[in-house]
Design a protein around this motif. Structure first.
Motif, short mmCIF file in Angstrom:
data_model
loop_
_atom_site.label_atom_id
_atom_site.label_comp_id
_atom_site.label_asym_id
_atom_site.label_seq_id
_atom_site.Cartn_x
_atom_site.Cartn_y
_atom_site.Cartn_z
N UNK A 1 0.81 -1.10 0.27
CA UNK A 1 -0.41 -0.10 0.57
C UNK A 1 0.83 1.56 -0.42
N UNK A 2 2.03 1.29 -0.24
CA UNK A 2 3.27 1.48 -0.70
C UNK A 2 3.73 2.31 0.92
N UNK A 3 3.66 1.65 1.42
CA UNK A 3 4.29 1.48 2.85
C UNK A 3 5.60 0.50 2.92
N UNK A 4 6.41 1.15 2.75
CA UNK A 4 8.09 0.48 3.16
C UNK A 4 7.49 -0.87 4.26
N UNK A 5 7.98 -1.70 4.26
CA UNK A 5 8.35 -2.38 5.50
C UNK A 5 9.28 -1.74 6.79
N UNK A 6 8.73 -1.87 7.83
CA UNK A 6 9.12 -0.78 9.03
C UNK A 6 9.02 -2.24 10.56
N UNK A 7 8.80 -2.77 10.14
CA UNK A 7 7.84 -4.00 11.38
C UNK A 7 7.26 -3.80 11.78
N UNK A 8 6.49 -2.47 11.14
CA UNK A 8 5.50 -1.99 12.08
C UNK A 8 4.34 -3.33 11.57
N UNK A 9 3.12 -3.44 12.75
CA UNK A 9 2.21 -4.71 11.96
C UNK A 9 0.85 -3.79 12.37
N UNK B 1 -3.64 -4.07 12.63
CA UNK B 1 -4.98 -4.28 13.14
C UNK B 1 -6.16 -4.18 12.65
N UNK B 2 -6.65 -4.75 11.86
CA UNK B 2 -7.64 -3.81 10.87
C UNK B 2 -9.08 -4.49 10.30
N UNK B 3 -10.20 -4.19 11.12
CA UNK B 3 -11.66 -4.82 10.69
C UNK B 3 -12.09 -4.77 9.08
N UNK B 4 -11.86 -5.41 8.34
CA UNK B 4 -12.21 -5.91 7.49
C UNK B 4 -14.26 -7.06 7.08
N UNK B 5 -15.00 -6.30 6.57
CA UNK B 5 -16.36 -6.73 6.28
C UNK B 5 -16.97 -6.95 4.67
N UNK B 6 -16.52 -8.44 5.05
CA UNK B 6 -17.20 -9.10 3.41
C UNK B 6 -18.24 -9.56 3.73
N UNK B 7 -18.61 -10.37 2.01
CA UNK B 7 -20.43 -10.18 1.90
C UNK B 7 -20.47 -11.45 0.73
N UNK B 8 -20.11 -12.53 0.99
CA UNK B 8 -20.68 -13.50 -0.27
C UNK B 8 -22.13 -13.54 -0.24
N UNK B 9 -21.45 -14.80 -1.50
CA UNK B 9 -23.04 -15.22 -2.09
C UNK B 9 -22.25 -16.81 -2.45
N UNK B 10 -23.10 -17.59 -2.02
CA UNK B 10 -22.78 -19.19 -2.32
C UNK B 10 -23.77 -19.80 -3.48
N UNK B 11 -22.82 -20.55 -3.77
CA UNK B 11 -24.28 -21.12 -4.58
C UNK B 11 -23.74 -22.41 -5.39
N UNK B 12 -24.07 -24.36 -4.60
CA UNK B 12 -23.55 -25.41 -5.00
C UNK B 12 -22.72 -25.76 -3.80
N UNK C 1 -8.78 1.37 4.62
CA UNK C 1 -6.74 1.52 3.98
C UNK C 1 -6.06 2.46 4.87
N UNK C 2 -6.89 3.80 4.73
CA UNK C 2 -5.92 4.70 5.53
C UNK C 2 -5.48 4.04 6.93
N UNK C 3 -6.25 3.82 7.88
CA UNK C 3 -6.31 3.30 8.90
C UNK C 3 -5.20 2.84 8.62
N UNK C 4 -5.08 1.37 8.21
CA UNK C 4 -4.10 0.55 7.62
C UNK C 4 -2.36 1.14 7.27
#
Length: 130
Positions: free
Chosen positions: A88-96, A98-109, A121-124
């Motif tokens: 996401x344009x940020x170099x690795x720094x050792x920083x971890x 924690x974010x919340x993801x919301x996901x929606x799915x449709x399942x068939x068969x 993404x901004x909080x991340x």
């Protein structure tokens, strides 16, 4: 699939993600699949997850809430990890993060036919840049 079957299906999917068995994710994906309404292939999803796993080798998904309505699933997940590569344009720094993801799915068969997800993404980025 029953409500119980869909919950077990989704739990197995998250377990597969957490094992970083991204090739194994294919068993959960329909050949007729949309992501945010765009037609995609299972190969594209597997490739994107593999890249993500290479970037964040300790990426972990935790189900916080799961709702089932017929053949639709909605989940609130807690995602954690520490990027080992630029992300996401940020170099690795050792920083971890924690974010919340919301996901929606449709399942068939017994497979996902539609997937969509959102996170702050901004909080991340802020957490990674700290």
């Amino acid at each position: 699939m029953s409500d119980t079957d869909l919950r077990a299906f989704y739990t197995r999917y998250i377990e597969t993600l957490n094992a970083h068995d991204f090739a194994g994710v294919r068993e959960f994906l329909s050949d007729d699949l949309t992501y945010f309404g765009d037609t995609v292939t299972a190969d594209l999803i597997v490739s994107a997850l593999t890249d993500l796993g290479n970037t964040v080798p300790d990426l972990h998904w935790e189900i916080q809430e799961l709702s089932v309505d017929g053949d639709h699933l909605a989940a609130r997940l807690l995602n954690t990890g520490t990027p080992a590569k630029e992300w996401l344009g940020v170099a690795p720094s050792g920083a971890s993060f924690v974010i919340v993801e919301f996901a929606v799915y449709h399942v068939r068969d017994g497979r996902f036919v539609h997937m969509t997800n959102v996170h702050d993404a901004e909080a991340l980025r802020r957490q990674l840049a700290s």
